[in-house]
Design a protein around this motif. Structure first.
Motif, short mmCIF file in Angstrom:
data_model
loop_
_atom_site.label_atom_id
_atom_site.label_comp_id
_atom_site.label_asym_id
_atom_site.label_seq_id
_atom_site.Cartn_x
_atom_site.Cartn_y
_atom_site.Cartn_z
N MET A 1 0.82 -1.22 -0.05
CA MET A 1 0.13 -0.12 -0.08
C MET A 1 0.99 1.36 -0.04
O MET A 1 1.93 1.24 0.60
N ASN B 1 4.87 3.69 -6.18
CA ASN B 1 4.02 2.83 -6.89
C ASN B 1 4.60 2.53 -8.34
O ASN B 1 4.26 0.98 -8.45
N MET C 1 -0.72 -4.22 -5.25
CA MET C 1 -1.33 -2.96 -4.89
C MET C 1 -2.53 -3.44 -4.09
O MET C 1 -3.29 -3.59 -4.75
N MET D 1 -3.49 4.23 -4.24
CA MET D 1 -2.53 4.97 -3.64
C MET D 1 -3.60 6.13 -2.83
O MET D 1 -4.23 6.68 -3.56
#
Length: 148
Positions: free
Chosen positions: A84, A104, A114, A118
């Motif tokens: 995360m 990311n 993920m 985000m």
């Protein structure tokens, strides 16, 4: 154990990480904070929660340079790793949350999963960053619990 990876220049991300750790532990989720992450030591973790600020011209904080370079150069299979990203930034800059975006993208290029979109936290917001993060993270506690 969940690893909270902190990228910070001024301490704000570290303060947010302390609040995240408190939330996780209050929900019986073992976690630890690291300011100097070492890839080989993190791989056994079921989840990495990266909390990072952006500094300079969209740069990743200095304390994460070696870690991100390790991920870039890694021969390790990171496809089973989950993460995360919580990105702290200031929307008055054109590089808003760029460090989080860069990390990311790096994780995605390493085939990591993920588990959430985000989160971008804006310093221009009237609310405190830790309050925004905790409110957002609460909804994912069941999913995080399922990983351990």
């Amino acid at each position: 154990m969940i690893n909270i990876i902190v990228g910070t220049e001024t301490g704000t991300a570290e303060f947010v990480a302390d609040e995240v750790l408190e939330l996780l532990t209050s929900n019986n989720i073992q976690a630890c904070i690291t300011l100097e992450p070492v890839l080989k030591q993190l791989i056994p973790s079921p989840l990495w929660i990266v909390i990072t600020s952006t500094h300079g011209a969209g740069d990743i904080p200095h304390n994460l340079h070696q870690f991100t370079q390790s991920v870039t150069n890694s021969n390790s299979d990171l496809s089973s790793q989950k993460a995360m990203i919580i990105a702290l930034g200031d929307s008055s800059y054109d590089t808003y949350c760029q460090a989080g975006i860069s990390i990311n993208d790096l994780f995605l290029s390493a085939n990591m999963t993920m588990i959430t979109p985000m989160l971008k936290v804006d310093a221009m917001d009237a609310d405190m960053p830790e309050d925004i993060v905790i409110e957002w993270l609460i909804q994912y506690i069941p999913s995080i619990s399922d990983l351990i």
